[in-house]
Design an enzyme around this catalytic site. Structure first.
Site, PDB file in Angstrom:
ATOM      1  N   SER A  61       0.798  -1.235   0.000  1.00  0.00           N
ATOM      2  CA  SER A  61       0.000   0.000   0.000  1.00  0.00           C
ATOM      3  C   SER A  61       0.826   1.279   0.000  1.00  0.00           C
ATOM      4  O   SER A  61       0.254   2.359  -0.154  1.00  0.00           O
ATOM      5  CB  SER A  61      -0.936   0.008   1.206  1.00  0.00           C
ATOM      6  OG  SER A  61      -2.032  -0.809   0.923  1.00  0.00           O
ATOM      7  N   LYS A  64       0.333   3.631  -2.745  1.00  0.00           N
ATOM      8  CA  LYS A  64      -0.859   4.487  -2.876  1.00  0.00           C
ATOM      9  C   LYS A  64      -0.510   5.979  -2.975  1.00  0.00           C
ATOM     10  O   LYS A  64      -1.054   6.678  -3.831  1.00  0.00           O
ATOM     11  CB  LYS A  64      -1.859   4.203  -1.760  1.00  0.00           C
ATOM     12  CG  LYS A  64      -2.561   2.844  -1.982  1.00  0.00           C
ATOM     13  CD  LYS A  64      -3.434   2.419  -0.830  1.00  0.00           C
ATOM     14  CE  LYS A  64      -4.232   1.170  -1.191  1.00  0.00           C
ATOM     15  NZ  LYS A  64      -4.251   0.146  -0.153  1.00  0.00           N
ATOM     16  N   TYR A 189      -3.360  -2.580 -10.497  1.00  0.00           N
ATOM     17  CA  TYR A 189      -3.283  -2.408  -9.034  1.00  0.00           C
ATOM     18  C   TYR A 189      -2.394  -3.479  -8.395  1.00  0.00           C
ATOM     19  O   TYR A 189      -1.541  -3.179  -7.556  1.00  0.00           O
ATOM     20  CB  TYR A 189      -4.704  -2.438  -8.434  1.00  0.00           C
ATOM     21  CG  TYR A 189      -4.700  -2.435  -6.925  1.00  0.00           C
ATOM     22  CD1 TYR A 189      -4.408  -1.263  -6.213  1.00  0.00           C
ATOM     23  CD2 TYR A 189      -4.948  -3.610  -6.207  1.00  0.00           C
ATOM     24  CE1 TYR A 189      -4.373  -1.269  -4.825  1.00  0.00           C
ATOM     25  CE2 TYR A 189      -4.917  -3.613  -4.825  1.00  0.00           C
ATOM     26  CZ  TYR A 189      -4.630  -2.446  -4.144  1.00  0.00           C
ATOM     27  OH  TYR A 189      -4.582  -2.459  -2.767  1.00  0.00           O
ATOM     28  N   TYR A 241      -4.359   3.679   7.875  1.00  0.00           N
ATOM     29  CA  TYR A 241      -5.723   3.114   7.931  1.00  0.00           C
ATOM     30  C   TYR A 241      -6.436   3.508   9.211  1.00  0.00           C
ATOM     31  O   TYR A 241      -6.337   4.646   9.655  1.00  0.00           O
ATOM     32  CB  TYR A 241      -5.679   1.584   7.795  1.00  0.00           C
ATOM     33  CG  TYR A 241      -5.029   1.141   6.520  1.00  0.00           C
ATOM     34  CD1 TYR A 241      -5.594   1.484   5.295  1.00  0.00           C
ATOM     35  CD2 TYR A 241      -3.847   0.432   6.517  1.00  0.00           C
ATOM     36  CE1 TYR A 241      -5.004   1.104   4.112  1.00  0.00           C
ATOM     37  CE2 TYR A 241      -3.250   0.042   5.331  1.00  0.00           C
ATOM     38  CZ  TYR A 241      -3.835   0.380   4.143  1.00  0.00           C
ATOM     39  OH  TYR A 241      -3.237   0.008   2.982  1.00  0.00           O
ATOM     40  N   VAL A 259       1.289  -3.959   3.729  1.00  0.00           N
ATOM     41  CA  VAL A 259       1.276  -5.286   4.351  1.00  0.00           C
ATOM     42  C   VAL A 259       2.541  -6.101   4.056  1.00  0.00           C
ATOM     43  O   VAL A 259       2.724  -7.179   4.604  1.00  0.00           O
ATOM     44  CB  VAL A 259       0.017  -6.119   3.992  1.00  0.00           C
ATOM     45  CG1 VAL A 259      -1.224  -5.549   4.646  1.00  0.00           C
ATOM     46  CG2 VAL A 259      -0.160  -6.251   2.491  1.00  0.00           C
TER      47      VAL A 259
HETATM   48  N1  GLN Z   1      -1.941  -5.485  -2.046  1.00  0.00           N
HETATM   49  C1  GLN Z   1      -2.554  -5.337  -0.761  1.00  0.00           C
HETATM   50  C2  GLN Z   1      -4.053  -5.496  -0.854  1.00  0.00           C
HETATM   51  O1  GLN Z   1      -4.651  -4.962  -1.720  1.00  0.00           O
HETATM   52  C3  GLN Z   1      -2.208  -3.999  -0.176  1.00  0.00           C
HETATM   53  C4  GLN Z   1      -2.799  -3.783   1.204  1.00  0.00           C
HETATM   54  C5  GLN Z   1      -1.862  -3.098   2.141  1.00  0.00           C
HETATM   55  O2  GLN Z   1      -0.646  -3.025   1.942  1.00  0.00           O
HETATM   56  N2  GLN Z   1      -2.383  -2.615   3.254  1.00  0.00           N
HETATM   57  O3  GLN Z   1      -4.656  -6.135  -0.046  1.00  0.00           O
END
Ligand code: GLN
Length: 305
Positions: A61, A64, A189, A241, A259
């Protein structure tokens, strides 16, 4: 500074045992939960490091904010704002429970998956392959590292298992918030999340956001200060988050987690920080990474509040 970072890693290392590796993307469960590294670039031109800061991991993420930058650079703030909101909850002040029967762009923000999936459609390019290549080029430029590339195994692992993201993307399609083929958008994505980086790469990207859009060392401007402000503001309120409020209190700087175990932190005008420790808390944020940032923030008075 290197000594301070060594000391912080030592003090926080036991927290790596408190988290769990992400396993909903099977390939991520192969990481070593013991790994812990940090890299900092400061405005005095120095870089400092400690631990496993050369390890490579997928950006997840933390892509992003780069997606948001690319969308802003290609379309400007007004168009991006029309497609993806900027509020942490997107709910009114007297909302009791979100049982809305409709989905609006104001319900999304660029740091949650739906917002990021929608932003893939805003990147300019004839094909989704081209859109991804442009995003990858921007990542390389911001990190000052032309060797950054895709982790094919993680990409395929998420593409194979990403049913929740598929559900989210189909909802976007149902509510007219994306027009293109869902699988094409998702492929972009999933690739974006699977870009392989190190702590040093994250520190350089974070530094550019801290430095009003100018790269470290050369001061070359990659994006206008207005975009840095837009991205940093959203990182502050949404980057961790549903842990963003607590992080704002305890660390007090814009940051983004992934993650894969990375955290990129932006200390406006002062530094860019990259951290890696793949054991995560229930909210998907690196446990030891957050503890190291709390510790560092206290010692160096980093909080902007
Ligand atoms: N690729 C992961 C997902 O879409 C990214 C989520 C994350 O890093 N929090 O679930």
């Amino acid at each position: 500074m290197d000594e301070l970072l060594e000391q912080i890693l030592k003090e926080c290392h036991h927290y790596t045992k408190e988290g769990k590796l992400a396993n909903y993307i099977p390939e991520l469960a192969k990481a070593n939960p013991d790994d812990f590294g940090i890299y900092i670039i400061s405005s005095d031109g120095r870089s400092s490091r400690a631990g496993d800061c050369d390890k490579k991991f997928t950006i997840q993420s933390i892509v992003k904010p780069i997606l948001l930058l690319q969308a802003l650079m290609d379309n400007g703030t007004e168009v991006v704002r029309q497609h993806v909101g900027v509020e942490a909850t997107g709910k009114p002040f007297d909302a009791i429970n979100a049982s809305d029967q409709t989905l609006l762009s104001d319900h999304l923000n660029p740091m949650v998956n739906m917002g990021a999936i929608a932003m893939c459609t805003l990147i300019h390019g004839e094909t989704y392959e081209e859109k991804f290549q442009r995003l990858l080029e921007l990542t390389r430029k911001l990190a000052g590292n032309p060797e950054i590339c895709l982790d094919e195994a993680v990409y395929l692992s998420e593409k194979r298992t990403g049913s929740k993201n598929r559900a989210l993307a189909y909802l976007l399609k149902t509510y007219g918030m994306i027009g293109d083929e869902v699988e094409d958008v998702l492929d972009c994505y999933f690739r974006a999340c699977s870009i392989r980086v190190s702590c040093a790469d994250l520190a350089r990207i974070g530094y550019t956001l801290a430095n009003h859009g100018k790269l470290p060392f050369t001061n070359e401007s990659v994006f206008p200060v207005e975009f840095a402000r837009y991205v940093n503001a959203i990182l502050m309120t949404c980057g961790m988050y549903d842990g963003s409020g607590e992080f704002a209190i305890k660390v007090g700087v814009p940051a983004k987690s992934g993650v894969g175990g990375g955290i990129m932190a932006v200390v406006p005008t002062r530094m860019g920080i990259g951290i890696y420790s793949p054991a995560l808390n229930a909210k998907g944020n690196s446990v030891a990474g957050i503890k190291a940032l709390e510790n560092l923030s206290q010692k160096l008075y980093l909080s902007i509040f």
